[in-house]
Motif scaffolding. Structure first.
Motif, short mmCIF file in Angstrom:
data_model
loop_
_atom_site.label_atom_id
_atom_site.label_comp_id
_atom_site.label_asym_id
_atom_site.label_seq_id
_atom_site.Cartn_x
_atom_site.Cartn_y
_atom_site.Cartn_z
N PRO A 1 -4.54 -6.48 -6.33
CA PRO A 1 -4.20 -5.18 -5.57
C PRO A 1 -5.88 -4.64 -5.61
O PRO A 1 -6.55 -4.47 -6.81
N ASN A 2 -6.39 -4.30 -4.41
CA ASN A 2 -7.71 -3.49 -4.76
C ASN A 2 -7.58 -2.35 -3.43
O ASN A 2 -6.87 -2.50 -2.37
N TYR A 3 -8.56 -1.55 -3.63
CA TYR A 3 -8.73 -0.40 -2.61
C TYR A 3 -10.12 -0.10 -2.54
O TYR A 3 -10.75 0.52 -3.49
N VAL B 1 -7.14 9.87 2.97
CA VAL B 1 -7.55 8.72 2.23
C VAL B 1 -7.51 9.25 0.69
O VAL B 1 -7.16 8.30 -0.30
N LYS B 2 -7.68 10.63 0.50
CA LYS B 2 -7.77 11.17 -0.80
C LYS B 2 -6.29 11.06 -1.42
O LYS B 2 -6.00 10.65 -2.40
N ALA B 3 -5.30 11.31 -0.54
CA ALA B 3 -3.83 11.24 -0.93
C ALA B 3 -3.70 9.52 -1.08
O ALA B 3 -2.88 9.55 -2.23
N LYS B 4 -3.94 8.96 -0.56
CA LYS B 4 -3.98 7.26 -0.79
C LYS B 4 -4.39 7.07 -2.13
O LYS B 4 -3.82 6.42 -3.07
N ALA B 5 -5.82 7.41 -2.29
CA ALA B 5 -6.30 7.12 -3.58
C ALA B 5 -5.54 7.85 -4.97
O ALA B 5 -5.29 7.27 -5.72
N GLU B 6 -5.14 8.82 -4.58
CA GLU B 6 -4.44 9.61 -5.52
C GLU B 6 -2.80 8.77 -5.77
O GLU B 6 -2.63 8.55 -6.95
N ALA B 7 -2.46 8.46 -4.77
CA ALA B 7 -1.24 7.81 -4.85
C ALA B 7 -1.24 6.50 -5.65
O ALA B 7 -0.14 5.92 -6.39
N SER C 1 0.89 -1.52 -0.08
CA SER C 1 -0.07 0.03 0.03
C SER C 1 0.82 1.32 -0.16
O SER C 1 2.01 1.30 0.65
N PRO C 2 0.55 2.29 -0.84
CA PRO C 2 1.21 3.57 -0.93
C PRO C 2 1.45 4.20 0.46
O PRO C 2 0.74 4.06 1.20
N LYS C 3 2.65 4.62 0.75
CA LYS C 3 2.88 5.54 2.08
C LYS C 3 2.36 6.79 1.97
O LYS C 3 3.00 7.43 1.21
N VAL C 4 1.47 7.29 2.65
CA VAL C 4 1.24 8.80 2.50
C VAL C 4 1.50 9.44 3.73
O VAL C 4 1.65 10.66 3.70
N VAL C 5 1.63 8.90 4.77
CA VAL C 5 2.01 9.62 6.02
C VAL C 5 3.35 9.26 6.13
O VAL C 5 3.92 8.38 6.51
N GLU C 6 4.22 10.48 6.06
CA GLU C 6 5.54 10.38 6.03
C GLU C 6 6.18 9.92 7.17
O GLU C 6 7.06 9.17 7.01
N PRO D 1 -14.91 -0.86 -6.03
CA PRO D 1 -13.26 -0.32 -5.59
C PRO D 1 -12.32 -0.05 -6.81
O PRO D 1 -12.77 -0.56 -7.88
N TRP D 2 -11.14 0.31 -6.55
CA TRP D 2 -10.24 0.53 -7.53
C TRP D 2 -9.61 -0.88 -7.35
O TRP D 2 -9.47 -1.60 -6.58
N LEU D 3 -9.21 -1.31 -8.97
CA LEU D 3 -8.32 -2.36 -8.92
C LEU D 3 -7.15 -2.34 -9.53
O LEU D 3 -7.22 -1.69 -10.48
N GLY D 4 -6.30 -2.88 -9.10
CA GLY D 4 -4.66 -2.64 -9.60
C GLY D 4 -4.64 -3.85 -10.61
O GLY D 4 -4.92 -4.96 -10.57
#
Ligand code: SF4
Ligand code: SF4
Lengths: 686, 256
Positions: free
Chosen positions: A466-468, A508-514, A364-369, A527-530
């Protein structure tokens, strides 16, 4: 003398036969029904516009999309979401009861502060100020435990702990951690998934895939579809369960030794003559499994006959797209080397990184530094940490924050876990429910329940792709609760630890964008599917395997096989009010739970059906009654996890006993991960 | 007694080779039909659970033992034993579709029907239905709440049948010719393995009619002549055999 209901009815009903054509009797019967049904209060139905809203259910082993039916905006029932890849229209027994949990008697209705042996109500402002102060005070002495592997709230909480200068961020035990470690051992890096839908032969080594393991609803759909396609499912485990009932065959195997069987199968397959000399690491791997895991030895450890071992190996080799899933009976407790055994077997069968096999999903992409990498988070071992704290080997945290987890109930070495929580300077619970951990906490900042808040889930463990999923709130909070994500961000700001986000929605928006997903589309459902899977160079023996520790039979104790049934809850929730009926008469008698053993074992022990017994292990004791069930291996006792709650409500409290008390964790030297899949218990008459 | 024939005959086929006994159908049924939660449900003599899941065993010792799970709704018998004994005609099989109705306001709680039903599919409300505070907000608008003292049972989620017919009328379609997926009861809808199939047994296009015709299909206690509209399916012979020798040693299903 009053006329009671029963005699009145028999009086009237007796005169009925033959007189049905006279109107008099009809009139009087009408009166009778009014009279018999004349009692104080019955809720009236409320009508209104009906709708279906996409939502996310995280009560069980898995986070998956559901549809919540609403009437005039009120959620009334949940069903599967046909468009969600992890539900495909199905739902698990916890999901089916999810809506009622909004009004569970266990809900914590407002922030609470410990006041002697009870709690006193405080305002949100007081609660936030208090926590901000505690964070500043504690500094690097902060620790956190989350039971939500998939959601961004965990990132926010871990980010706060990181910002405070601590690395004490922990997830509850699960299988993601050993699976990731096992993948790393063969040179991979990512989240482990299983493409069960496209496999042509599925070997479930201990994985209760249709009962409590992984994406239960999705696995069920895959099984349903596979019946028409003639895909064979084989369940290997110590006892029959819902999964074994529908698999093509059940192979009894001593609890916690399924990974040994995996290496035995690898030994047979590698001895099978096929030339793999060009594979990196193959020679060493083959030498190891063939010398350490010869079929005879594997048979002795697992109880699976040599013929069956050879037969399974043959079936795997012949199947076009076999898939091997290894898990502990309760979906947790395996060590990394055990997972690596299964991973190596899949690799030997050329089933990793391929359709119908083991898939590697991107993290999962890291959004919180300031949060640790997911891999690092998974590598931190909670059972070991709590044990060390309890034993005084490491310092107790000055501040312990617990989110979406109930470590005071669902940990191995339970007594030590509870002692560690007790030793922590200040404990904060974000649970929406009065669970065992909340009951021990100093401060409860009740999270909103699933349908009252924004929440997300990235590829729950086992996902083949992958799914979100993101779900918005369906209903305004019914009590004075606040979403943990927002509370943590606000408290962090008050403590002067900016995490880079003002609201949880921004995270959540940042994660979606990532991920390259559209937030608005996600919230509306779907859901989003990778489609991308990292390509990796994997090799057998990249890290040498070692023999898997097995506790030998001593002729006195029994092997303990634990089982989770979602209908009675999970590591997160206790028995939901609507699920008590699903408990069968042979699972609970009054408040006593049953443990299962076969007739031969019971005879050896000198116990009979319904006898009260005590199960004892070094780490604790449990009470139960005996049920004779022939679907259990000899010298094995099956005990259900999910009972024995001491907090919660009347629907779950005091029913049965908590089998986590019997599970002792031991650290795997090389990886530092705790394993607790094998335990032995003595059973004596209580 | 002459059995009434219907042009459409709603039926269920439960594939016991797919049922894991997980309980999702039972829970969904309770939620959909406003059955109250019960604190102590271990005493099956007093519980109220329209969809009950039984565990079947081939009764062989380890390692030859096998297990299967059997969800049991009302069989919606073609020749119901329950309705014939009801003194107040609270239960009847007279509507197109062949669902056995149960009219709660008319029921006097005499429980003759319960004694007559060979499937233990009827439940008496021993207790006032009580929802924990606030939980009554989750009551669905589909099924009226029933008072203490009446008998109730599975209705194949009859309200969904009504809704499907209504929808068909609104779409200008023939409500007597519903499409296969227009009407699916809650239990069938939520089942995670797809073990429960639902449709018109009289319609050769519907999957249930094909499944019911399979040599692996069977019904419970057909020898009694009740003509159930619920079929079961299993490739396992021992499971099929149990169908006519209903749960020989089972406890927990019986009622007082
Ligand atoms: S199963 Fe029982 S209650 Fe249902 S129709 Fe048949 S006899 Fe009546
Ligand atoms: S058909 Fe409806 S009422 Fe009958 S068991 Fe299924 S969910 Fe319950």
């Amino acid at each position: 003398m009053g006329i009671d209901r029963r005699s009145f009815i028999s009086l009237v009903a007796g005169g009925v036969a033959g007189s049905l054509f006279t109107p008099v009797i009809w009139k009087s019967l009408d009166d009778v029904s009014i009279w018999t049904q004349n009692w104080p209060w019955i809720p009236r139905l409320q009508y209104g516009e009906e709708a279906k809203v996409p939502a996310l259910c995280k009560l069980g082993a898995d986070a998956y999309g559901i549809q919540v039916k609403t009437v005039a905006g009120r959620p009334v029932a949940a069903e599967g979401d046909a468009d969600h890849p992890l539900s495909q229209g199905g739902i698990c027994p916890l999901g089916a009861a999810s809506v009622h949990m909004l009004y569970s008697p266990s809900r914590v209705k407002n922030p609470k502060l410990k006041d002697g042996s009870s709690f006193k109500d405080i305002s949100w402002e007081e609660a936030e100020d208090l926590l901000a102060g505690k964070i500043k005070e504690a500094g690097a002495g902060v620790a956190m435990i989350s039971g939500d592997e998939t959601g961004s709230v965990t990132d926010v909480l871990a980010g706060l702990v990181g910002k405070a200068g601590s690395d004490k961020t922990f997830l509850m035990p699960g299988e993601s951690a050993p699976a990731a470690a096992a993948l790393a051992m063969i040179g991979g890096d990512g989240q482990v998934g299983y493409d069960i839908e496209n496999a042509s032969y599925v070997l479930l080594l201990g994985a209760d895939a249709l009962g409590s393991w992984g994406n239960v609803a999705r696995n069920g759909k895959a099984l349903g579809a596979s019946r028409e396609k003639g895909v064979k499912f084989v369940y290997v485990g110590p006892a029959q369960n819902g999964t074994s009932a529908v698999c093509d065959s059940w192979v009894p195997c001593a609890p916690g030794t399924e990974a040994v069987l995996a290496l035995g199968l690898a030994a047979v397959i590698s001895a099978g003559g096929r030339d793999r000399a060009s594979w990196a690491g193959y020679a060493d791997f083959a030498k190891f499994v063939q010398s350490a895991y010869a079929p005879e030895k594997v048979s002795e450890i697992t109880g699976v006959s040599v013929d069956v071992i050879k037969g399974l190996a043959q079936e795997l080799v012949r199947a076009g797209r076999p898939l091997v899933l290894t898990a502990a009976g309760a979906g947790q407790g395996l060590g990394a080397f055990e997972m690596a055994a299964s991973m190596s077997l899949n690799l030997l069968l050329e089933r990793v990184n391929t359709v119908g096999g083991v898939r590697i999903l991107p993290w999962s992409p890291k959004v919180v530094e300031s949060a640790p990498e997911k891999k690092a988070l998974l590598a931190a071992d909670l059972a070991g940490y709590l044990t060390s704290v309890a034993e005084g080997a490491v310092e107790a945290p000055a501040l312990l924050m617990v989110h979406a987890a109930n470590p005071a109930y669902a940990m191995p070495n339970l007594a030590k876990a509870q002692a560690a929580i007790d030793k922590a300077g200040f404990v904060v619970s974000f649970s929406p429910f009065m669970d065992e951990t909340a009951a021990m906490a100093d401060l409860i900042m009740p999270d909103c329940y699933a349908f009252e808040r924004l929440d997300d889930a990235y590829s729950p463990y086992g996902s083949g792709q992958p799914n979100y999923t993101v779900a918005g709130a369906i209903i305004k909070p019914v009590y004075d609760t606040k979403p943990a994500g927002d509370v943590i961000l606000s408290v962090a700001a008050k403590a002067g630890l900016e995490l880079g986000f003002e609201t949880f929605e921004d995270v959540v928006k940042a994660k979606a964008e990532a991920l390259g997903a559209d937030f608005d589309a996600l919230v509306e459902g779907g859901p989003w599917l990778g489609e991308e899977f990292p390509v990796q160079e994997l090799a057998l023996w990249a890290t040498p395997l070692k023999e898997i520790p097995v506790t030998a039979a001593d002729g006195k104790s029994l092997a303990l096989a634990v089982a989770f049934q979602l209908k009675v809850g999970s590591a997160k929730v206790a028995i939901p009010p609507f699920n008590t009926n699903a408990i069968r008469f042979n699972e609970m008698l009054g408040k006593d739970m049953y443990v299962l053993m076969n007739g031969a074992t019971a005879k050896n022990l000198g116990v009979k059906k319904d006898d009260a017994v005590k199960l004892s292990a070094a780490s604790g004791e449990c009470k139960a009654r005996v049920r004779i069930f022939e679907g259990v291996m000899n010298d094995t006792v099956v005990a259900p996890l999910g009972f024995g709650h001491t907090a919660w409500d009347d629907f779950s409290r005091g029913k049965g006993d908590n089998v986590f008390k019997l599970l002792a964790a031991e650290a795997e030297g090389e990886t530092g991960l705790s394993r607790f899949a094998t335990a032995r218990v003595t059973v004596s008459k209580a | 007694m002459q059995a009434k024939e219907f042009k459409v005959k709603w039926g269920m086929v439960v594939d016991l080779d797919k049922c894991t006994g997980c309980g999702a159908c039972s829970v969904a049924c309770k939620a959909e039909n406003n059955l109250p939660p019960e604190v102590d449900a271990s005493n099956k003599l007093r519980t109220n659970d329209w969809m009950n899941i039984y565990e079947l065993s081939n009764e062989k010792p380890f390692p030859d033992h096998e297990v299967a799970y059997l969800p049991r709704p009302c069989m919606q018998c073609g020749k119901p034993s329950c309705s014939t004994v009801c003194p107040v005609v609270a239960t009847l099989k007279d509507e197109e579709g062949g669902i056995v109705s149960q009219i709660y306001p008319r029921c006097i709680g005499c429980r003759y029907c319960m004694a007559a039903c060979p499937y233990h599919a009827r439940y008496f409300n021993w207790f006032d239905p009580i929802w924990p505070e606030g939980m009554e907000k989750v009551l669905t608008p589909y099924t009226s709440t029933r008072p203490r003292g009446v008998v109730e049972k599975c209705t194949f989620c009859h309200h969904r049948f009504m809704a499907a017919k209504e929808q068909a009328r609104m779409n200008g379609e023939d409500p007597t010719e519903l499409a296969e997926d227009a009407y699916i009861p809650a239990c069938a809808e939520v089942c995670p393995t797809g073990a429960i199939k639902f449709g018109d047994l009289n319609n050769p296009e519907h999957e249930v009619s094909k499944l019911a015709a399979s040599e692996n299909a069977f019904r419970l206690l057909v020898k009694l002549g009740t003509d159930p509209q619920v079929y079961y399916y299993s490739k396992r012979e021992w499971v099929r055999k149990l169908g006519d020798n209903y749960l020989k040693n089972a406890k927990g299903g019986e009622h007082v």
